[in-house]
Design a protein around this motif. Structure first.
Motif, PDB file in Angstrom:
ATOM      1  N   VAL A  18       2.058  -8.768   1.241  1.00  0.00           N
ATOM      2  CA  VAL A  18       2.871  -8.007   1.703  1.00  0.00           C
ATOM      3  C   VAL A  18       3.205  -6.819   0.983  1.00  0.00           C
ATOM      4  CG1 VAL A  18       5.481  -8.109   2.671  1.00  0.00           C
ATOM      5  CG2 VAL A  18       3.687  -9.873   3.196  1.00  0.00           C
ATOM      6  N   ASN A  19       3.512  -6.950  -0.235  1.00  0.00           N
ATOM      7  CA  ASN A  19       3.739  -5.829  -1.317  1.00  0.00           C
ATOM      8  C   ASN A  19       2.715  -4.790  -1.143  1.00  0.00           C
ATOM      9  OD1 ASN A  19       3.693  -4.800  -4.454  1.00  0.00           O
ATOM     10  ND2 ASN A  19       5.639  -5.255  -3.848  1.00  0.00           N
ATOM     11  N   VAL A  20       1.367  -5.066  -1.023  1.00  0.00           N
ATOM     12  CA  VAL A  20       0.448  -3.957  -0.824  1.00  0.00           C
ATOM     13  C   VAL A  20       0.728  -3.121   0.371  1.00  0.00           C
ATOM     14  CG1 VAL A  20      -1.907  -3.772  -0.326  1.00  0.00           C
ATOM     15  CG2 VAL A  20      -1.486  -5.213  -1.985  1.00  0.00           C
ATOM     16  N   ARG A  21       1.137  -3.550   1.413  1.00  0.00           N
ATOM     17  CA  ARG A  21       1.590  -2.975   2.477  1.00  0.00           C
ATOM     18  C   ARG A  21       2.684  -2.117   2.315  1.00  0.00           C
ATOM     19  NH1 ARG A  21      -0.337  -5.261   8.421  1.00  0.00           N
ATOM     20  NH2 ARG A  21      -2.565  -5.513   7.728  1.00  0.00           N
ATOM     21  N   TYR A  22       3.734  -2.550   1.576  1.00  0.00           N
ATOM     22  CA  TYR A  22       4.699  -1.912   1.136  1.00  0.00           C
ATOM     23  C   TYR A  22       4.137  -0.525   0.029  1.00  0.00           C
ATOM     24  CZ  TYR A  22       8.663  -4.479   3.159  1.00  0.00           C
ATOM     25  OH  TYR A  22       9.611  -4.961   3.793  1.00  0.00           O
ATOM     26  N   GLY A  23       3.317  -0.791  -0.617  1.00  0.00           N
ATOM     27  CA  GLY A  23       2.691   0.150  -1.469  1.00  0.00           C
ATOM     28  C   GLY A  23       2.173   1.345  -0.729  1.00  0.00           C
ATOM     29  N   ILE A  24       1.304   1.016   0.442  1.00  0.00           N
ATOM     30  CA  ILE A  24       0.872   1.796   1.414  1.00  0.00           C
ATOM     31  C   ILE A  24       1.960   2.763   2.131  1.00  0.00           C
ATOM     32  CG2 ILE A  24      -0.597   2.332   3.551  1.00  0.00           C
ATOM     33  CD1 ILE A  24      -2.051  -0.249   2.850  1.00  0.00           C
ATOM     34  N   ALA A  25       3.179   1.942   2.401  1.00  0.00           N
ATOM     35  CA  ALA A  25       4.141   2.777   3.063  1.00  0.00           C
ATOM     36  C   ALA A  25       4.642   3.896   2.060  1.00  0.00           C
ATOM     37  CB  ALA A  25       5.083   1.530   3.369  1.00  0.00           C
ATOM     38  N   ILE A  43       3.320   5.460  -0.232  1.00  0.00           N
ATOM     39  CA  ILE A  43       2.314   6.641  -0.521  1.00  0.00           C
ATOM     40  C   ILE A  43       2.329   7.541   0.697  1.00  0.00           C
ATOM     41  CG2 ILE A  43       1.259   5.662  -2.386  1.00  0.00           C
ATOM     42  CD1 ILE A  43      -1.229   6.093  -0.141  1.00  0.00           C
ATOM     43  N   LEU A  44       2.496   6.890   2.003  1.00  0.00           N
ATOM     44  CA  LEU A  44       2.623   7.813   3.139  1.00  0.00           C
ATOM     45  C   LEU A  44       3.993   8.305   3.252  1.00  0.00           C
ATOM     46  CD1 LEU A  44       0.238   5.396   5.338  1.00  0.00           C
ATOM     47  CD2 LEU A  44      -0.400   7.625   4.103  1.00  0.00           C
ATOM     48  N   GLY A  45       5.059   8.298   2.439  1.00  0.00           N
ATOM     49  CA  GLY A  45       6.386   8.864   2.578  1.00  0.00           C
ATOM     50  C   GLY A  45       7.256   7.841   3.349  1.00  0.00           C
ATOM     51  N   LEU A  46       6.993   6.886   3.542  1.00  0.00           N
ATOM     52  CA  LEU A  46       8.066   5.728   3.957  1.00  0.00           C
ATOM     53  C   LEU A  46       9.158   5.384   2.915  1.00  0.00           C
ATOM     54  CD1 LEU A  46       6.108   3.568   6.400  1.00  0.00           C
ATOM     55  CD2 LEU A  46       7.419   5.319   7.121  1.00  0.00           C
ATOM     56  N   GLU A  47      10.371   5.663   3.281  1.00  0.00           N
ATOM     57  CA  GLU A  47      11.334   4.959   2.310  1.00  0.00           C
ATOM     58  C   GLU A  47      11.646   3.517   2.500  1.00  0.00           C
ATOM     59  OE1 GLU A  47      14.323   7.695   1.537  1.00  0.00           O
ATOM     60  OE2 GLU A  47      12.960   9.613   1.857  1.00  0.00           O
ATOM     61  N   GLU A  48      10.886   2.683   2.258  1.00  0.00           N
ATOM     62  CA  GLU A  48      10.896   1.129   2.498  1.00  0.00           C
ATOM     63  C   GLU A  48      10.554   0.524   1.194  1.00  0.00           C
ATOM     64  OE1 GLU A  48      11.663  -0.262   5.501  1.00  0.00           O
ATOM     65  OE2 GLU A  48      11.592   1.641   6.679  1.00  0.00           O
ATOM     66  N   THR A  49      11.646  -0.259   0.891  1.00  0.00           N
ATOM     67  CA  THR A  49      11.417  -1.043  -0.303  1.00  0.00           C
ATOM     68  C   THR A  49      11.086  -2.517  -0.078  1.00  0.00           C
ATOM     69  OG1 THR A  49      13.085   0.674  -1.510  1.00  0.00           O
ATOM     70  CG2 THR A  49      12.840  -1.657  -2.243  1.00  0.00           C
ATOM     71  N   ASP A  50      10.194  -3.014  -0.664  1.00  0.00           N
ATOM     72  CA  ASP A  50       9.957  -4.525  -0.463  1.00  0.00           C
ATOM     73  C   ASP A  50      11.058  -5.412  -1.128  1.00  0.00           C
ATOM     74  OD1 ASP A  50       8.810  -7.119  -0.614  1.00  0.00           O
ATOM     75  OD2 ASP A  50       6.920  -6.604  -1.718  1.00  0.00           O
ATOM     76  N   PRO A  51      11.598  -6.171  -0.446  1.00  0.00           N
ATOM     77  CA  PRO A  51      12.763  -6.885  -0.921  1.00  0.00           C
ATOM     78  C   PRO A  51      12.326  -8.086  -2.087  1.00  0.00           C
ATOM     79  CG  PRO A  51      12.241  -7.902   1.229  1.00  0.00           C
ATOM     80  CD  PRO A  51      11.253  -6.450   1.128  1.00  0.00           C
ATOM     81  N   TYR A  52      10.977  -8.130  -2.171  1.00  0.00           N
ATOM     82  CA  TYR A  52      10.311  -8.951  -3.443  1.00  0.00           C
ATOM     83  C   TYR A  52       9.484  -8.188  -4.139  1.00  0.00           C
ATOM     84  CZ  TYR A  52      11.986 -12.040   0.644  1.00  0.00           C
ATOM     85  OH  TYR A  52      12.968 -12.505   1.545  1.00  0.00           O
ATOM     86  N   LYS A  97       5.320  -0.192  11.044  1.00  0.00           N
ATOM     87  CA  LYS A  97       5.568   1.214  10.341  1.00  0.00           C
ATOM     88  C   LYS A  97       4.492   1.714   9.715  1.00  0.00           C
ATOM     89  CE  LYS A  97      10.647  -0.223  10.081  1.00  0.00           C
ATOM     90  NZ  LYS A  97      11.678  -0.405   8.844  1.00  0.00           N
ATOM     91  N   VAL A  98       3.765   0.954   8.920  1.00  0.00           N
ATOM     92  CA  VAL A  98       2.754   1.431   8.258  1.00  0.00           C
ATOM     93  C   VAL A  98       1.528   2.029   9.144  1.00  0.00           C
ATOM     94  CG1 VAL A  98       0.752   0.870   6.386  1.00  0.00           C
ATOM     95  CG2 VAL A  98       3.247   0.165   6.027  1.00  0.00           C
ATOM     96  N   TYR A  99       1.238   1.038  10.201  1.00  0.00           N
ATOM     97  CA  TYR A  99       0.283   1.206  11.183  1.00  0.00           C
ATOM     98  C   TYR A  99       0.632   2.748  11.553  1.00  0.00           C
ATOM     99  CZ  TYR A  99      -2.993   1.020  14.983  1.00  0.00           C
ATOM    100  OH  TYR A  99      -3.905   1.025  15.838  1.00  0.00           O
ATOM    101  N   ARG A 100       1.723   3.042  12.246  1.00  0.00           N
ATOM    102  CA  ARG A 100       2.115   4.282  12.825  1.00  0.00           C
ATOM    103  C   ARG A 100       1.788   5.476  11.730  1.00  0.00           C
ATOM    104  NH1 ARG A 100       5.985   1.014  15.029  1.00  0.00           N
ATOM    105  NH2 ARG A 100       7.763   1.877  13.353  1.00  0.00           N
ATOM    106  N   SER A 101       2.116   5.245  10.454  1.00  0.00           N
ATOM    107  CA  SER A 101       1.951   6.259   9.637  1.00  0.00           C
ATOM    108  C   SER A 101       0.619   6.460   9.311  1.00  0.00           C
ATOM    109  CB  SER A 101       2.412   5.996   8.174  1.00  0.00           C
ATOM    110  OG  SER A 101       4.118   5.900   8.303  1.00  0.00           O
TER     111      SER A 101
END
Length: 174
Positions: free
Chosen positions: A54-61, A63-72, A104-108
């Motif tokens: 899951v953290n890897v998906r947040y990493g992709i988010a 670098i694609l400019g999404l301001e999302e933070t992995d709660p873990y 969100k990552v998918y759309r980005s």
């Protein structure tokens, strides 16, 4: 299949979507107790593997400019070593986080263009044949998810669960 703006991502999009299916399938039916088991105290447990996935998906988010933070993030960022002293989230928590970030990552991924993908993104690996840009970072993330999916599938079998299903849930569009 959705068509990405960048032709460079035409192999990434199906892999990303298949990883979504695999992630959910490999965790299906795993008990919270079993998800915390390690083999001979040497392996990561399924919770750690799922959290890193899951953290890897947040990493992709990010670098694609999404301001999302992995709660873990503090537990899993950059493959942080498993520490049995930490209080890890439940599988249910990780799956909820997965469902929050993944669409969100998918759309980005569909919207990003070649110019953005070619932006330098220093990773610090210093591998002479790898350009440290956003495209290669995404590729490495896809590879990491392949690895983690395989590790979770192996742990599933070691813990006496049936093999994971490769069935696809058509209702999941990311």
């Amino acid at each position: 299949m959705d068509k990405p703006k960048s032709t460079k991502l035409e192999v990434i999009i199906p892999a990303y979507r298949m990883h979504t299916q695999t992630f959910l399938s490999v965790l299906s039916g795993i008990s919270e107790v079993d998800a915390k088991k390690r083999i001979d105290g040497r392996t990561n447990h399924i919770i750690w593997m799922a959290g890193n996935f899951v953290n890897v998906r947040y990493g992709i988010a990010n670098i694609l400019g999404l301001e999302e933070t992995d709660p873990y993030n503090d537990l899993f960022y950059m493959g942080k070593t498993l520490d049995e002293q930490f209080q890890y989230p439940t599988l249910a928590d990780l799956i909820a986080s997965f469902h929050k970030i993944s669409p969100k990552v998918y759309r980005s991924l569909l919207a990003v263009n070649d110019e953005q993908l070619s932006e330098l993104f220093p990773i610090g690996m210093n591998i002479p044949f790898v350009t440290e840009d956003k495209l290669n970072f995404i590729g490495m993330c896809i590879g990491r998810q392949d690895y983690l999916g395989g590790q979770m599938a192996l742990m599933r079998r070691i813990l006496n669960y049936s093999s994971m299903s490769y069935g696809v849930d058509d209702k999941i569009t990311y």
